[in-house]
Write a protein that holds these residues in place. Structure first.
Motif, mmCIF file in Angstrom:
data_model
loop_
_atom_site.group_PDB
_atom_site.id
_atom_site.type_symbol
_atom_site.label_atom_id
_atom_site.label_comp_id
_atom_site.label_asym_id
_atom_site.label_seq_id
_atom_site.Cartn_x
_atom_site.Cartn_y
_atom_site.Cartn_z
ATOM 1 N N LEU A 30 0.829 -1.203 0.000
ATOM 2 C CA LEU A 30 0.000 0.000 0.000
ATOM 3 C C LEU A 30 0.867 1.257 0.000
ATOM 4 O O LEU A 30 0.571 2.218 -0.700
ATOM 5 N N GLU A 31 1.963 1.232 0.742
ATOM 6 C CA GLU A 31 2.885 2.370 0.742
ATOM 7 C C GLU A 31 3.499 2.580 -0.635
ATOM 8 O O GLU A 31 3.648 3.719 -1.083
ATOM 9 N N HIS A 32 3.845 1.499 -1.321
ATOM 10 C CA HIS A 32 4.419 1.621 -2.667
ATOM 11 C C HIS A 32 3.401 2.216 -3.640
ATOM 12 O O HIS A 32 3.745 3.036 -4.497
ATOM 13 N N VAL A 33 2.148 1.798 -3.520
ATOM 14 C CA VAL A 33 1.103 2.243 -4.439
ATOM 15 C C VAL A 33 0.680 3.684 -4.159
ATOM 16 O O VAL A 33 0.461 4.457 -5.089
ATOM 17 N N THR A 34 0.572 4.045 -2.885
ATOM 18 C CA THR A 34 0.035 5.356 -2.539
ATOM 19 C C THR A 34 1.106 6.391 -2.254
ATOM 20 O O THR A 34 0.779 7.557 -2.044
ATOM 21 N N GLY A 35 2.361 5.988 -2.273
ATOM 22 C CA GLY A 35 3.430 6.953 -2.073
ATOM 23 C C GLY A 35 3.482 7.932 -3.227
ATOM 24 O O GLY A 35 2.912 7.711 -4.305
ATOM 25 N N ARG A 36 4.153 9.021 -2.993
ATOM 26 C CA ARG A 36 4.205 10.108 -3.979
ATOM 27 C C ARG A 36 4.552 9.618 -5.379
ATOM 28 O O ARG A 36 3.846 9.887 -6.340
ATOM 29 N N TRP A 37 5.632 8.894 -5.500
ATOM 30 C CA TRP A 37 6.086 8.495 -6.838
ATOM 31 C C TRP A 37 5.413 7.226 -7.326
ATOM 32 O O TRP A 37 5.214 7.042 -8.528
ATOM 33 N N GLY A 38 5.046 6.328 -6.431
ATOM 34 C CA GLY A 38 4.386 5.088 -6.840
ATOM 35 C C GLY A 38 3.047 5.339 -7.500
ATOM 36 O O GLY A 38 2.751 4.790 -8.559
ATOM 37 N N GLY A 39 2.240 6.187 -6.876
ATOM 38 C CA GLY A 39 0.934 6.501 -7.443
ATOM 39 C C GLY A 39 1.037 7.175 -8.790
ATOM 40 O O GLY A 39 0.294 6.855 -9.722
ATOM 41 N N LEU A 40 1.970 8.115 -8.902
ATOM 42 C CA LEU A 40 2.140 8.815 -10.177
ATOM 43 C C LEU A 40 2.691 7.885 -11.256
ATOM 44 O O LEU A 40 2.283 7.967 -12.421
ATOM 45 N N THR A 41 3.587 6.998 -10.876
ATOM 46 C CA THR A 41 4.152 6.049 -11.845
ATOM 47 C C THR A 41 3.087 5.078 -12.337
ATOM 48 O O THR A 41 2.972 4.819 -13.544
ATOM 49 N N LEU A 42 2.295 4.543 -11.424
ATOM 50 C CA LEU A 42 1.204 3.650 -11.837
ATOM 51 C C LEU A 42 0.210 4.389 -12.725
ATOM 52 O O LEU A 42 -0.268 3.840 -13.714
ATOM 53 N N GLY A 43 -0.086 5.629 -12.372
ATOM 54 C CA GLY A 43 -0.998 6.430 -13.196
ATOM 55 C C GLY A 43 -0.449 6.655 -14.591
ATOM 56 O O GLY A 43 -1.180 6.562 -15.578
ATOM 57 N N ALA A 44 0.835 6.939 -14.683
ATOM 58 C CA ALA A 44 1.461 7.154 -15.995
ATOM 59 C C ALA A 44 1.464 5.871 -16.818
ATOM 60 O O ALA A 44 1.236 5.900 -18.021
ATOM 61 N N LEU A 45 1.706 4.749 -16.170
ATOM 62 C CA LEU A 45 1.718 3.471 -16.892
ATOM 63 C C LEU A 45 0.315 2.988 -17.231
ATOM 64 O O LEU A 45 0.149 2.147 -18.112
ATOM 65 N N HIS A 46 -0.677 3.510 -16.548
ATOM 66 C CA HIS A 46 -2.058 3.135 -16.845
ATOM 67 C C HIS A 46 -2.437 3.561 -18.250
ATOM 68 O O HIS A 46 -3.184 2.876 -18.949
ATOM 69 N N GLU A 47 -1.916 4.698 -18.671
ATOM 70 C CA GLU A 47 -2.202 5.202 -20.013
ATOM 71 C C GLU A 47 -1.629 4.272 -21.081
ATOM 72 O O GLU A 47 -2.280 3.977 -22.064
ATOM 73 N N SER A 48 -0.379 3.850 -20.885
ATOM 74 C CA SER A 48 0.270 2.902 -21.793
ATOM 75 C C SER A 48 1.627 2.544 -21.220
ATOM 76 O O SER A 48 2.137 3.226 -20.334
ATOM 77 N N GLY A 49 2.221 1.502 -21.739
ATOM 78 C CA GLY A 49 3.570 1.154 -21.348
ATOM 79 C C GLY A 49 4.526 2.255 -21.770
ATOM 80 O O GLY A 49 4.191 3.098 -22.605
ATOM 81 N N ALA A 50 5.697 2.274 -21.168
ATOM 82 C CA ALA A 50 6.635 3.348 -21.483
ATOM 83 C C ALA A 50 8.063 2.910 -21.190
ATOM 84 O O ALA A 50 8.306 1.988 -20.408
ATOM 85 N N ARG A 51 8.978 3.596 -21.805
ATOM 86 C CA ARG A 51 10.389 3.434 -21.500
ATOM 87 C C ARG A 51 10.723 4.332 -20.314
ATOM 88 O O ARG A 51 9.958 5.222 -19.941
ATOM 89 N N PHE A 52 11.884 4.099 -19.709
ATOM 90 C CA PHE A 52 12.276 4.799 -18.494
ATOM 91 C C PHE A 52 12.226 6.318 -18.668
ATOM 92 O O PHE A 52 11.614 7.021 -17.862
ATOM 93 N N ASN A 53 12.876 6.826 -19.709
ATOM 94 C CA ASN A 53 12.927 8.279 -19.886
ATOM 95 C C ASN A 53 11.555 8.871 -20.230
ATOM 96 O O ASN A 53 11.272 10.019 -19.883
ATOM 97 N N GLU A 54 10.715 8.100 -20.889
ATOM 98 C CA GLU A 54 9.346 8.563 -21.138
ATOM 99 C C GLU A 54 8.596 8.723 -19.813
ATOM 100 O O GLU A 54 7.882 9.703 -19.608
ATOM 101 N N LEU A 55 8.789 7.748 -18.931
ATOM 102 C CA LEU A 55 8.168 7.843 -17.614
ATOM 103 C C LEU A 55 8.695 9.045 -16.835
ATOM 104 O O LEU A 55 7.936 9.744 -16.177
ATOM 105 N N ARG A 56 9.987 9.266 -16.919
ATOM 106 C CA ARG A 56 10.587 10.406 -16.206
ATOM 107 C C ARG A 56 10.018 11.728 -16.677
ATOM 108 O O ARG A 56 9.789 12.630 -15.874
ATOM 109 N N ARG A 57 9.786 11.836 -17.954
ATOM 110 C CA ARG A 57 9.191 13.070 -18.483
ATOM 111 C C ARG A 57 7.723 13.193 -18.053
ATOM 112 O O ARG A 57 7.248 14.276 -17.727
#
Length: 134
Positions: A30-57
């Protein structure tokens, strides 16, 4: 046998998953999912898969180190799939697992609710600041 003040030792097969218990392994996930970066990362990947630098942007403000740590934690929890391509230069793609998709879907519902209700939040903050900073 007398009772002591400490909790009895339970083996893992007796462990009921209860995030409110400090011993429960679901708390870490739950901490991984709801933490600042975990939630945003999951949200970004929800749209589509991505490469590392795409995720960073996409996840504006995350450092390379934090994104890497976040992806490792989410991969370990079975929410993110990492696929390394043997190309030159190397290519690594990230995507959600079926479990990760389910979690991200619910997370996106929360994100959309918060975004839609931000005018109320901004107003509440203004009222709070006006009464507490005077």
């Amino acid at each position: 046998m007398s009772e002591t003040a400490t909790e009895p030792v339970r083996d893992d097969s007796d462990l009921a998953f209860d995030v409110f218990s400090r011993q429960c392994p679901s708390r870490g996930t739950l901490e991984h999912v709801t933490g600042r970066w975990g939630g945003l990362t999951l949200g970004a990947l929800h749209e589509s898969g991505a490469r590392f630098n795409e995720l960073r942007r996409r996840v504006d403000g995350v450092s390379e180190k934090m994104l890497s740590q976040t992806l490792h934690a989410l991969e370990r929890d079975g929410l993110v799939h990492r696929e390394a391509q043997l190309t030159n230069p190397p290519r690594v793609d990230y995507g959600l697992t079926p479990l990760g998709s389910q979690v991200a879907e619910r997370l996106m519902d929360l994100i959309e609710l918060v975004e839609a209700r931000m005018p109320e939040v901004v107003e509440a903050r203004s009222r709070y600041d006006a009464t507490h900073n005077a």
